[in-house]
Write a protein that holds these residues in place. Structure first.
Motif, PDB file in Angstrom:
ATOM      1  N   ILE A 280       0.841  -1.203   0.000  1.00  0.00           N
ATOM      2  CA  ILE A 280       0.000   0.000   0.000  1.00  0.00           C
ATOM      3  C   ILE A 280       0.875   1.252   0.000  1.00  0.00           C
ATOM      4  O   ILE A 280       0.669   2.175  -0.788  1.00  0.00           O
ATOM      5  N   GLN A 281       1.844   1.267   0.908  1.00  0.00           N
ATOM      6  CA  GLN A 281       2.743   2.411   1.043  1.00  0.00           C
ATOM      7  C   GLN A 281       3.466   2.713  -0.281  1.00  0.00           C
ATOM      8  O   GLN A 281       3.447   3.827  -0.782  1.00  0.00           O
ATOM      9  N   ASP A 282       4.110   1.703  -0.842  1.00  0.00           N
ATOM     10  CA  ASP A 282       4.936   1.913  -2.031  1.00  0.00           C
ATOM     11  C   ASP A 282       4.099   2.284  -3.249  1.00  0.00           C
ATOM     12  O   ASP A 282       4.521   3.098  -4.084  1.00  0.00           O
ATOM     13  N   THR A 283       2.903   1.707  -3.357  1.00  0.00           N
ATOM     14  CA  THR A 283       2.058   1.981  -4.518  1.00  0.00           C
ATOM     15  C   THR A 283       1.468   3.376  -4.445  1.00  0.00           C
ATOM     16  O   THR A 283       1.498   4.133  -5.432  1.00  0.00           O
ATOM     17  N   ILE A 284       0.938   3.751  -3.299  1.00  0.00           N
ATOM     18  CA  ILE A 284       0.363   5.091  -3.159  1.00  0.00           C
ATOM     19  C   ILE A 284       1.449   6.157  -3.272  1.00  0.00           C
ATOM     20  O   ILE A 284       1.220   7.242  -3.828  1.00  0.00           O
ATOM     21  N   GLU A 285       2.644   5.833  -2.782  1.00  0.00           N
ATOM     22  CA  GLU A 285       3.748   6.787  -2.861  1.00  0.00           C
ATOM     23  C   GLU A 285       4.065   7.142  -4.317  1.00  0.00           C
ATOM     24  O   GLU A 285       4.471   8.273  -4.612  1.00  0.00           O
ATOM     25  N   ILE A 286       3.871   6.185  -5.217  1.00  0.00           N
ATOM     26  CA  ILE A 286       4.096   6.464  -6.646  1.00  0.00           C
ATOM     27  C   ILE A 286       3.148   7.554  -7.129  1.00  0.00           C
ATOM     28  O   ILE A 286       3.554   8.514  -7.801  1.00  0.00           O
ATOM     29  N   TYR A 287       1.853   7.422  -6.783  1.00  0.00           N
ATOM     30  CA  TYR A 287       0.866   8.439  -7.181  1.00  0.00           C
ATOM     31  C   TYR A 287       1.234   9.808  -6.613  1.00  0.00           C
ATOM     32  O   TYR A 287       1.149  10.831  -7.302  1.00  0.00           O
ATOM     33  N   ILE A 288       1.630   9.819  -5.334  1.00  0.00           N
ATOM     34  CA  ILE A 288       1.955  11.093  -4.683  1.00  0.00           C
ATOM     35  C   ILE A 288       3.170  11.734  -5.326  1.00  0.00           C
ATOM     36  O   ILE A 288       3.187  12.941  -5.608  1.00  0.00           O
ATOM     37  N   GLN A 289       4.200  10.942  -5.583  1.00  0.00           N
ATOM     38  CA  GLN A 289       5.416  11.501  -6.174  1.00  0.00           C
ATOM     39  C   GLN A 289       5.165  11.996  -7.589  1.00  0.00           C
ATOM     40  O   GLN A 289       5.734  13.016  -8.009  1.00  0.00           O
ATOM     41  N   GLU A 290       4.309  11.303  -8.320  1.00  0.00           N
ATOM     42  CA  GLU A 290       3.953  11.772  -9.667  1.00  0.00           C
ATOM     43  C   GLU A 290       3.294  13.141  -9.599  1.00  0.00           C
ATOM     44  O   GLU A 290       3.576  14.023 -10.428  1.00  0.00           O
ATOM     45  N   ALA A 291       2.414  13.325  -8.612  1.00  0.00           N
ATOM     46  CA  ALA A 291       1.750  14.621  -8.452  1.00  0.00           C
ATOM     47  C   ALA A 291       2.752  15.707  -8.076  1.00  0.00           C
ATOM     48  O   ALA A 291       2.700  16.829  -8.597  1.00  0.00           O
ATOM     49  N   ILE A 292       3.677  15.394  -7.175  1.00  0.00           N
ATOM     50  CA  ILE A 292       4.699  16.374  -6.777  1.00  0.00           C
ATOM     51  C   ILE A 292       5.607  16.719  -7.952  1.00  0.00           C
ATOM     52  O   ILE A 292       5.937  17.891  -8.189  1.00  0.00           O
ATOM     53  N   ASP A 293       6.025  15.708  -8.715  1.00  0.00           N
ATOM     54  CA  ASP A 293       6.876  15.943  -9.886  1.00  0.00           C
ATOM     55  C   ASP A 293       6.185  16.848 -10.898  1.00  0.00           C
ATOM     56  O   ASP A 293       6.818  17.727 -11.509  1.00  0.00           O
ATOM     57  N   CYS A 294       4.878  16.641 -11.073  1.00  0.00           N
ATOM     58  CA  CYS A 294       4.113  17.466 -12.015  1.00  0.00           C
ATOM     59  C   CYS A 294       4.082  18.918 -11.555  1.00  0.00           C
ATOM     60  O   CYS A 294       4.255  19.841 -12.358  1.00  0.00           O
ATOM     61  N   MET A 295       3.862  19.126 -10.256  1.00  0.00           N
ATOM     62  CA  MET A 295       3.844  20.493  -9.714  1.00  0.00           C
ATOM     63  C   MET A 295       5.205  21.166  -9.909  1.00  0.00           C
ATOM     64  O   MET A 295       5.277  22.338 -10.315  1.00  0.00           O
ATOM     65  N   GLU A 296       6.282  20.442  -9.617  1.00  0.00           N
ATOM     66  CA  GLU A 296       7.617  21.021  -9.742  1.00  0.00           C
ATOM     67  C   GLU A 296       7.953  21.324 -11.192  1.00  0.00           C
ATOM     68  O   GLU A 296       8.603  22.340 -11.499  1.00  0.00           O
ATOM     69  N   ALA A 297       7.523  20.463 -12.116  1.00  0.00           N
ATOM     70  CA  ALA A 297       7.776  20.703 -13.539  1.00  0.00           C
ATOM     71  C   ALA A 297       7.050  21.954 -14.016  1.00  0.00           C
ATOM     72  O   ALA A 297       7.601  22.757 -14.788  1.00  0.00           O
TER      73      ALA A 297
END
Length: 533
Positions: A280-297
């Motif tokens: 659960i942790q590792d899978t949800i973390e992927i979604y969260i990091q994708e969102a953060i990467d999009c904001m930073e880009a």
């Protein structure tokens, strides 16, 4: 014997104000009649804590072992069976390092506990989650364990940070149109998967609702549509989350409710649960990091910052603290799927089995959504009283959890027994939902019992006899942080469904849910969706 039993009990300054609140509902005494002397008398006249009905540890353990009386029972049935064995209040002695619990089925006890919970209520349970976040995955969480696993001042500080984002209605309504778009996808998905002749959806309809709930919470938490109802139907990450969350609730039930030696020996159940939480942790973390990467880009590309009405919970909390933002987004995605699906299924079952109530609800919704694809407005939320009453009544009939739990902050008296400060009390409300003593005509689906008329409450013949008998989102400072988001998600979702479809369920509903740490659907969900003409 407990130390507090050997002295004359004195209540703290200011207790009379609490008792005014405590006894206002039952009108036992006015504040002037009830003073500290009465409280001392109540304590001294109460039975000692040790006299609470209970069974010795060995005898209780035998009942949980294979072949024992409690071995195969889910949470709701387990507490009902214990109630029959020991009465409305009893003590469950702790096993293998677990602390003992006082279990009570008395709403007056609920009120006494909750009125005296303090500014930082302590809610026991989910020890394994706290262990996971503070020990197993300390590398990710550091000192931010989230609201579920925190206590005391740390919990209070965290709650004060996230409350303005998640609890204020004006902030929650900012996500209304994004959720509405997800609901339209659900409508089209139902039309696609239902049988052309019978108009029934597959028995696995729960999977579709899980996709809908994860998609809905994602647009709030991450401002990200995952496409789970459209082009990403078989997204392996989402399927991992669904499977792991179901496994999580089953394993948590074994660890938390049944005897377990996980604190001393890493049992197979412990290992399986840790592996499940890792997934659960590792899978949800992927979604969260994708969102953060999009904001930073976007920031690097010079894209202007979104207006507040378009910012996700993650984006708003990132301005406060990155780790808090990550953990809260994690908890929203983790806690917002099975729980909302269960509540929604319960509501669909109630409306399906009570077509006249469904028709009444549809009349209300037609005023809000004159066309099948009409958009919701802010004004609509002021005119959905029957819809909200239907939701509350379905939560009574199909409760998500068996009750609420607290650690007592003060010495109190429950059902005539002294309960010292520091004791864990489980307030079992689910056992009262079909009890005529608390709900008139308890076996009927009657949304009207929750309506308020222009000149006051609805007829007293339908009202529950205590405001503390029905607390689906908890109580006070420690109530569910996601309550307003969940309520809006369900309100928008059911309104859109009822506007588009007549809903039927032509099968038995016995044992519709299995009660674990939360309830989960337990029967095939072949709902019939006929188009509204």
């Amino acid at each position: 014997m407990f130390k507090c039993h050997r002295h004359v009990f004195t209540y703290p300054k200011g207790i009379s104000k609490q008792l005014r609140l405590l006894y206002s509902t039952s009108s036992i005494k006015t504040v002037n009649e009830y003073n500290s002397y009465d409280l001392q008398m109540e304590w001294t006249q109460a039975k000692p804590f040790e006299l609470l009905p209970h069974e010795n540890r060995l005898s209780m353990l035998m009942k949980f072992l294979p072949g024992g009386k409690y071995a195969t029972l889910d949470a709701a049935k387990l507490f009902l069976e214990m109630k029959q064995d020991f009465g409305d209040i009893h003590l469950l002695l702790g096993l293998f390092g677990k602390k003992s619990f006082v279990l009570t089925h008395n709403p007056k006890d609920f009120e006494m506990v909750l009125r005296n919970e303090g500014i930082w209520p302590r809610r026991p349970g989910l020890e394994i989650l706290g262990h996971y976040r503070s020990v197993v995955r300390k590398d990710f969480y550091h000192n931010t364990k989230g609201l579920l696993a925190s206590a005391g001042k740390k919990w209070g500080d965290l709650r004060s940070v996230v409350n303005p984002v998640l609890m204020q209605p004006k902030n929650v309504r900012l996500y209304m149109h994004k959720m509405s778009n997800v609901n339209k996808d659900l409508i089209e998905r139902i039309r696609t998967i239902r049988d052309p002749q019978t108009l029934e959806v597959p028995a696995t309809f729960e999977e579709e609702l899980n996709r809908w709930t994860l998609e809905s919470v994602s647009v709030v938490a991450l401002d990200k549509q995952l496409g789970l109802l459209t082009e990403q139907l078989n997204d392996p990450k989402a399927n991992q989350i669904f499977d792991s969350l179901t496994q999580f609730f089953k394993l948590i039930f074994k660890i938390e409710f049944q005897p377990s030696i996980w604190k001393f020996v890493r049992t197979p159940t412990y290992k399986k649960l840790i592996k499940t939480m890792d997934t659960i942790q590792d899978t949800i973390e992927i979604y969260i990091q994708e969102a953060i990467d999009c904001m930073e880009a976007e920031k690097k590309a010079g894209v202007p910052e979104k207006p507040e009405s378009e910012q996700s919970v993650l984006e708003k909390l990132l301005k406060v603290d990155k780790k808090i933002a990550q953990v809260m987004a994690m908890d929203m995605l983790m806690a917002g799927v099975d729980t909302t699906t269960t509540t929604f299924v319960g509501l669909l079952l109630c409306l399906s089995k009570n077509p006249e109530k469904q028709d009444t609800l549809r009349k209300e919704i037609l005023k809000i959504l004159p066309e099948k694809d009409s958009e919701f407005t802010e004004e609509a939320f002021a005119n959905m009283s029957y819809l909200r009453a239907c939701i509350k009544e379905s939560q009574r009939i199909y409760p998500l959890m068996v009750g609420n739990v607290r650690k007592t902050q003060k010495d109190i008296v429950l059902s005539g027994y002294r309960v010292p400060a520091g004791q864990q009390v489980y307030m079992v409300a689910a056992s009262l939902n079909n009890d005529e003593r608390y709900y008139p005509r308890a076996n009927e689906f009657l949304p009207e019992r929750w309506l308020r008329q222009e000149n006051g409450p609805t007829e007293t013949s339908l009202k529950p006899n205590s405001p503390f008998v029905f607390l689906p989102f908890g109580f006070g400072p420690r109530s569910c942080i996601g309550r307003r988001i969940v309520e809006m998600e369900i309100e928008l979702g059911i309104a859109r469904l009822i506007r588009n479809f007549h809903i039927e369920f032509n099968y038995p509903t016995e044992n519709a849910f299995k009660s674990l740490s939360v309830s989960i659907p337990n029967i095939p969900l072949n709902f019939k969706f006929s188009d509204v003409k």
